[in-house]
Design an enzyme around this catalytic site. Structure first.
Site: not given
Length: 406
Positions: A257, A265, A270, A300
């Site tokens: 992760d 972001n 993005h 993610e």
């Protein structure tokens, strides 16, 4: 002279081949398939050659007759090259023309009255092209035999029929003009129709199979990173776990992760986030073995399955963590932190994927709580998936099983 029945059969064969050729060229353009265009053009050339030879064979001069037959052999070479193109190989241009050149040499050197011998030479050339085509269509041995056998049998049967005059040549009288002008001509005409239809059936079977495979691959692949998506990862892992269970070998699962991905972001946009995901997927793939599986299973969040012990899995996870941390991403606004938290869980042979993922997820949660940018190994597997779901929901105070990891 050929009998009317033989002429009719050849004309029917040419019409069928021309219709099938036009259809393949049309679909080749519609689907942007070079192989279909090659096959279709070969059928059209072959049909035109046979039609002209059948309709005006006696009226053609020796040079035009020779050129017309050479075009037919070029068409056979195109069928072979179409099979090469279908499998992603380059066309063999010398091989495309060698049959026609061999026929021209034989027709020039042989006695003009030796019609049976010329027919044997021509049949041999076509048989060689048929064998080459069969070998190309059979080249992908990964496919099951039940789905591949027509691709091999049809051209082989075509070659065998054309080789019969050669195999039986010692029993035939060279001066038996009635035999060569009736039986073999009729046999070849009937076989030509069957081969034309059978080959198109095989071609569309292969094209359809490839299309289905492409759609299946697209359905199991993440378009951004090119890795397996959750569905594809689960299906592939199921097969690997079953294989390793038969051998009695353990497997290890890890969940990755990316730390603070939501803030990346928000700060950089993005597009920067997408580049981060692609970078991490590259890091994961480059640090795993070819026998390991990896995929993007969430926004993610990534996962991997390794056929190894937990201890080996932890070493691989640490290698991935270090490689990502030192990747050094810099954008216009400045450097971007590239760290990842990893949960690792291992189990004995035959442990279900969901059980391993549940345990790895718990370890990932511990890695997040421990400060992120670290690898945490699961101490034990959960007793059941239902207990793990209840524990996960309780620890985050919400119904979802996964904690927020932004």
């Amino acid at each position: 002279m050929m009998s009317l029945d033989s002429i009719t059969l050849y004309l029917v064969a040419t019409m069928v081949a021309a219709l099938l050729g036009a259809m393949m060229v049309f679909f080749g353009r519609q689907e942007n398939s070079p192989a279909l265009k090659w096959w279709g053009t070969a059928y059209l050339l072959g049909a035109a050659s046979v039609a002209l030879w059948t309709a005006a064979g006696d009226k053609l001069g020796p040079h035009l007759y020779l050129a017309l037959n050479a075009v037919g052999f070029v068409a056979c070479g195109m069928v072979w090259n179409a099979a090469r193109v279908f499998h992603g190989r380059k066309p063999n241009w010398p091989g495309l023309l060698v049959g026609a050149l061999a026929w021209a040499a034989a027709a020039t050197l042989l006695d003009p009255t030796a019609s049976m011998l010329r027919m044997i030479v021509g049949a041999g050339i076509v048989s060689i092209y048929a064998a080459l085509t069969a070998s190309e269509l059979w080249v992908e041995r990964r496919k099951s035999l039940q789905r591949r056998w027509p691709a091999f049998v049809v051209p082989v049967m075509h070659g065998c029929v054309l080789m019969l005059p050669i195999l039986l040549g010692s029993f035939l009288r060279p001066h038996d003009a009635a035999f060569s002008s009736s039986i073999w001509v009729t046999v070849f005409a009937v076989e030509l129709v069957l081969y034309a239809v059978g080959t198109v059936f095989v071609i569309f079977m292969l094209v359809s199979e490839r299309t289905v495979t492409a759609h299946r691959t697209a359905a199991s692949t993440d378009p951004l990173t090119g890795m397996l998506n959750r569905r594809g990862f689960s299906e592939a892992c199921g097969r690997v776990i079953e294989r390793e269970a038969k051998a009695g070998r353990p497997v290890t699962v890890m969940i990755f992760d990316i730390d603070h991905f939501k803030s990346i972001n928000d700060r950089f946009g993005h597009p920067a986030g997408d580049e981060m995901l692609k970078l991490f997927s590259t890091v994961v793939v480059s640090n795993l073995r070819m026998t390991d599986l990896s995929g993007r299973v969430g926004g993610e969040e990534f996962a991997a399955l390794l056929p190894c012990s937990l201890e080996e899995g932890v070493l691989v996870a640490e290698r991935v963590r270090e490689a990502f941390e030192t990747s050094g991403v810099v954008v216009d606004e400045g450097p971007v932190d590239t760290t990842v938290s990893i949960g690792v869980a291992g189990g004995p042979a035959g442990t279900e994927l969901e059980v391993l993922l549940a345990s790895a997820d718990t370890a990932l949660y511990q890695a997040k709580r421990g400060g992120r940018n670290r690898v945490e190994a699961a101490e034990e597997l959960p007793l059941s998936l239902e207990n793990w779901r209840r524990q996960s929901a309780a620890r985050v105070g919400a119904p979802q099983a996964r904690p927020a990891t932004a």
